[in-house]
Design a protein around this motif. Structure first.
Motif, PDB file in Angstrom:
ATOM      1  N   ILE A 132       5.762  11.817   6.547  1.00 22.55           N
ATOM      2  CA  ILE A 132       6.739  10.241   5.880  1.00 22.55           C
ATOM      3  C   ILE A 132       5.531   9.466   5.264  1.00 22.55           C
ATOM      4  O   ILE A 132       6.332   9.968   4.506  1.00 22.55           O
ATOM      5  CB  ILE A 132       5.772   9.519   7.612  1.00 22.55           C
ATOM      6  CG1 ILE A 132       6.641  10.121   8.270  1.00 22.55           C
ATOM      7  CG2 ILE A 132       6.413   7.941   7.093  1.00 22.55           C
ATOM      8  CD1 ILE A 132       7.968   9.957   8.630  1.00 22.55           C
ATOM      9  N   PHE A 133       4.175   9.333   4.867  1.00 21.21           N
ATOM     10  CA  PHE A 133       3.671   9.318   3.649  1.00 21.21           C
ATOM     11  C   PHE A 133       4.012  10.730   2.544  1.00 21.21           C
ATOM     12  O   PHE A 133       3.119  11.595   2.580  1.00 21.21           O
ATOM     13  CB  PHE A 133       2.513   9.145   3.671  1.00 21.21           C
ATOM     14  CG  PHE A 133       1.833   8.067   4.899  1.00 21.21           C
ATOM     15  CD1 PHE A 133       2.785   7.510   5.444  1.00 21.21           C
ATOM     16  CD2 PHE A 133       0.484   7.642   4.558  1.00 21.21           C
ATOM     17  CE1 PHE A 133       2.323   6.008   6.163  1.00 21.21           C
ATOM     18  CE2 PHE A 133       0.290   6.622   5.396  1.00 21.21           C
ATOM     19  CZ  PHE A 133       0.400   5.966   6.016  1.00 21.21           C
ATOM     20  N   GLN A 134       4.998  10.231   2.152  1.00 20.18           N
ATOM     21  CA  GLN A 134       5.404  11.084   0.081  1.00 20.18           C
ATOM     22  C   GLN A 134       4.030  10.872  -0.958  1.00 20.18           C
ATOM     23  O   GLN A 134       3.629  11.958  -1.933  1.00 20.18           O
ATOM     24  CB  GLN A 134       6.285  10.609  -0.547  1.00 20.18           C
ATOM     25  CG  GLN A 134       7.635  11.171   0.793  1.00 20.18           C
ATOM     26  CD  GLN A 134       8.065  12.201   0.891  1.00 20.18           C
ATOM     27  OE1 GLN A 134       8.121  12.406  -0.135  1.00 20.18           O
ATOM     28  NE2 GLN A 134       8.162  12.682   2.174  1.00 20.18           N
ATOM     29  N   ARG A 135       3.184  10.079  -0.392  1.00 22.10           N
ATOM     30  CA  ARG A 135       1.827   9.754  -1.639  1.00 22.10           C
ATOM     31  C   ARG A 135       0.492   9.958  -1.276  1.00 22.10           C
ATOM     32  O   ARG A 135       0.651   9.715   0.506  1.00 22.10           O
ATOM     33  CB  ARG A 135       2.269   9.055  -2.544  1.00 22.10           C
ATOM     34  CG  ARG A 135       3.535   9.286  -3.483  1.00 22.10           C
ATOM     35  CD  ARG A 135       4.223   7.878  -4.115  1.00 22.10           C
ATOM     36  NE  ARG A 135       4.984   7.057  -3.361  1.00 22.10           N
ATOM     37  CZ  ARG A 135       6.513   7.633  -3.253  1.00 22.10           C
ATOM     38  NH1 ARG A 135       6.510   8.515  -3.754  1.00 22.10           N
ATOM     39  NH2 ARG A 135       6.797   6.660  -2.223  1.00 22.10           N
ATOM     40  N   SER A 136      -0.211  10.021  -1.902  1.00 16.82           N
ATOM     41  CA  SER A 136      -1.686   9.820  -0.827  1.00 16.82           C
ATOM     42  C   SER A 136      -2.298   8.516  -1.528  1.00 16.82           C
ATOM     43  O   SER A 136      -2.145   7.403  -2.653  1.00 16.82           O
ATOM     44  CB  SER A 136      -3.230  10.676  -2.753  1.00 16.82           C
ATOM     45  OG  SER A 136      -4.209   9.997  -1.275  1.00 16.82           O
ATOM     46  N   GLY A 137      -2.934   7.772  -0.114  1.00 18.71           N
ATOM     47  CA  GLY A 137      -3.679   6.674  -0.493  1.00 18.71           C
ATOM     48  C   GLY A 137      -4.755   6.088  -0.608  1.00 18.71           C
ATOM     49  O   GLY A 137      -5.314   4.867  -0.516  1.00 18.71           O
ATOM     50  N   MET A 141      -8.585   3.234   1.362  1.00 20.50           N
ATOM     51  CA  MET A 141      -7.493   3.661   1.595  1.00 20.50           C
ATOM     52  C   MET A 141      -6.567   2.497   0.756  1.00 20.50           C
ATOM     53  O   MET A 141      -6.944   0.936   0.937  1.00 20.50           O
ATOM     54  CB  MET A 141      -6.785   3.216   2.540  1.00 20.50           C
ATOM     55  CG  MET A 141      -7.258   4.814   3.698  1.00 20.50           C
ATOM     56  SD  MET A 141      -7.861   6.283   2.895  1.00 20.50           S
ATOM     57  CE  MET A 141      -5.277   6.739   2.671  1.00 20.50           C
ATOM     58  N   THR A 142      -5.268   2.431  -0.375  1.00 22.44           N
ATOM     59  CA  THR A 142      -4.871   0.856  -0.691  1.00 22.44           C
ATOM     60  C   THR A 142      -4.576   0.633   0.310  1.00 22.44           C
ATOM     61  O   THR A 142      -4.530  -0.637  -0.147  1.00 22.44           O
ATOM     62  CB  THR A 142      -4.192   1.939  -0.873  1.00 22.44           C
ATOM     63  OG1 THR A 142      -2.702   2.808  -0.034  1.00 22.44           O
ATOM     64  CG2 THR A 142      -3.665   2.588  -2.147  1.00 22.44           C
ATOM     65  N   TYR A 143      -4.332   0.578   1.751  1.00 21.00           N
ATOM     66  CA  TYR A 143      -3.817  -0.492   2.398  1.00 21.00           C
ATOM     67  C   TYR A 143      -4.711  -0.875   3.679  1.00 21.00           C
ATOM     68  O   TYR A 143      -4.092  -1.999   4.247  1.00 21.00           O
ATOM     69  CB  TYR A 143      -2.763   0.531   3.663  1.00 21.00           C
ATOM     70  CG  TYR A 143      -2.641   1.810   4.261  1.00 21.00           C
ATOM     71  CD1 TYR A 143      -3.866   1.858   5.112  1.00 21.00           C
ATOM     72  CD2 TYR A 143      -2.967   2.725   3.627  1.00 21.00           C
ATOM     73  CE1 TYR A 143      -3.905   3.591   5.431  1.00 21.00           C
ATOM     74  CE2 TYR A 143      -2.677   4.462   3.849  1.00 21.00           C
ATOM     75  CZ  TYR A 143      -3.444   4.210   5.146  1.00 21.00           C
ATOM     76  OH  TYR A 143      -3.839   5.443   6.187  1.00 21.00           O
ATOM     77  N   ASN A 144      -6.274  -0.367   3.365  1.00 22.30           N
ATOM     78  CA  ASN A 144      -7.593  -1.087   3.975  1.00 22.30           C
ATOM     79  C   ASN A 144      -8.351  -1.608   3.358  1.00 22.30           C
ATOM     80  O   ASN A 144      -8.368  -2.848   3.360  1.00 22.30           O
ATOM     81  CB  ASN A 144      -7.190  -0.146   5.315  1.00 22.30           C
ATOM     82  CG  ASN A 144      -8.393  -0.530   6.186  1.00 22.30           C
ATOM     83  OD1 ASN A 144      -9.026  -1.837   6.201  1.00 22.30           O
ATOM     84  ND2 ASN A 144      -8.157   0.431   7.699  1.00 22.30           N
ATOM     85  N   GLU A 145      -9.703  -0.372   3.069  1.00 26.64           N
ATOM     86  CA  GLU A 145      -9.995  -0.910   2.624  1.00 26.64           C
ATOM     87  C   GLU A 145     -10.399  -1.634   1.345  1.00 26.64           C
ATOM     88  O   GLU A 145     -10.999  -2.696   0.478  1.00 26.64           O
ATOM     89  CB  GLU A 145     -11.519   0.493   2.773  1.00 26.64           C
ATOM     90  CG  GLU A 145     -12.207   0.794   3.850  1.00 26.64           C
ATOM     91  CD  GLU A 145     -10.762   2.010   4.580  1.00 26.64           C
ATOM     92  OE1 GLU A 145     -10.577   1.860   5.869  1.00 26.64           O
ATOM     93  OE2 GLU A 145      -9.953   2.030   4.393  1.00 26.64           O
TER      94      GLU A 145
END
Length: 387
Positions: free
Chosen positions: A126-131, A201-205
């Motif tokens: 699902i995730f194609q890239r590292s976050g 993480m790009t989406y959290n911390e």
């Protein structure tokens, strides 16, 4: 190796609250009055499925909650139970033990489990890239992985640390040249000065930092206050959120293999929903128990979409080069105690595009945009504390 993030325009918390109300209505609306979400025979005919997440409800998993709330699983004849984990459940272990039917987990973590004896297959990347990021203060002198030597490097552990060690190995750095600081799932240790470069993480911390006021100015920190290293820009980048299935069941149980394609069809439609309406997707995860505030949750939905879309070959299709890079990093990674993540190449059964490609192709024929070639992220305004 610096990774710059576009600064933040505005989607209001009020708009997200309205989206919560709308999605609540949509989720509770009957589906037997002309809708096609549920079979007319009733839920008794649905195939029960358990999906294990790797963390608590949040927009990192918005596509699965969207597939549930929008009736996409039911359309495929499935009754799906989504099971969160607060760290008390290891997803790949739950799957290997037969407690669930599918699981969401990072690829390097499962590679370690496969080498230890688990018989699992990645059926959709699902995730194609590292976050994953490593975040330091702008004046720290830490601009790249090369600068880690002699520094206090934060990591959550639990298998999240392997990108750090893979990136260090690629730069010829010995893992013992840094002090690994066990980091909580927040940025408090970094803000207190106990960590030189914190994992995020790009989406959290990363958002947590940008939601925090600078005590010297009273204003929220901005990205210019930090030096940000993105592992996606390093040789240590590894594939993250993937869907895993039981290899033996795929090979021996035709019904399970067929169900897998149906399950993936619904998941794809869920992530398309999350891509096309990030506000509604964020609202759904709040409705399903996320403890994050609305602006933080919307940021997470938006940043998660960036890791998925565009998907050149179709969402979830596993790119061989990215897989090989992840395996190479896993083989090279050695932690500060001298332990290896894996010591040999994983078996050919560790991933398969058979099921996701069938799901993608069938939905493409139905007119579903499975690549998101025109995807553009929205602008999100973070507020103090993510509220």
């Amino acid at each position: 190796m610096r990774h710059r993030f576009g600064r933040i325009a505005a989607i209001s918390a009020a708009g997200l609250a309205a989206a919560i109300a709308l999605t609540s209505c949509a989720a509770s609306a009957p589906t037997d009055g002309g809708g096609d979400a549920a079979p007319s025979e009733g839920a008794a005919e649905l195939t029960p499925i358990k999906l294990q997440l790797q963390w608590l409800p949040q927009a990192q998993f918005a596509g699965y909650y969207a597939a549930l709330s929008q009736g996409y699983f039911e359309e495929e004849g499935l009754e799906v139970e989504i099971i969160p984990s607060g760290g008390d459940i290891v997803p790949q272990d739950a799957l290997a033990n037969g407690d669930v039917d599918y699981a969401v987990a990072w690829v390097p973590k499962v590679l370690g489990s496969i080498e230890a004896g688990a018989n699992l297959t990645n059926i959709a990347q699902i995730f194609q890239r590292s976050g994953t990021l490593q975040v330091a203060w702008a004046d720290s002198g830490i601009e790249s992985v090369d600068d880690f030597e002699g520094k206090k490097i934060g990591s959550w552990g639990f298998g999240n640390e392997w990108e750090i060690f893979a990136a260090m190995a690629a730069e010829g750095l010995d893992a013992t040249s840094v002090e690994i600081i066990t980091q909580s799932f927040d940025m408090n240790g970094f803000l207190a000065g106990d960590i030189d470069a914190a994992q995020a993480m790009t989406y959290n911390e990363w958002a947590q930092l940008l939601e925090t006021p600078d005590p010297e100015t009273g204003e929220l920190y901005t990205e210019d206050d930090f030096s940000v290293i993105s592992y996606e820009d390093t040789e240590g980048a590894m594939l993250q959120d993937a869907l895993w299935a039981d290899t033996e069941r795929l090979e021996s149980d035709a019904e399970y293999a067929e169900t897998t394609v149906k399950f993936l069809r619904a998941v794809i439609k869920g992530w398309v929903f999350a891509r096309d309406d990030a506000e509604a997707a964020a609202a759904l995860t709040i409705e399903n128990g996320s403890s994050w505030g609305p602006s933080h949750e919307l940021w997470m939905a938006n940043e998660t979409n960036k890791l998925i879309w565009p998907a050149e070959n179709g969402i979830g299709v596993i790119d061989e080069a990215a897989w090989d890079k992840t395996v190479a990093g896993a083989l090279a990674a050695v932690n500060e105690q001298g332990a290896h993540l894996i010591t040999e190449e994983p078996p050919a059964t560790a991933y398969s595009n058979e099921y996701i490609e069938e799901a993608v192709a069938s939905l493409e024929e139905e007119g579903v945009d499975v690549t998101g070639a025109d995807f553009a992220p929205i602008d999100v305004e973070l507020t103090e504390g993510g509220q």
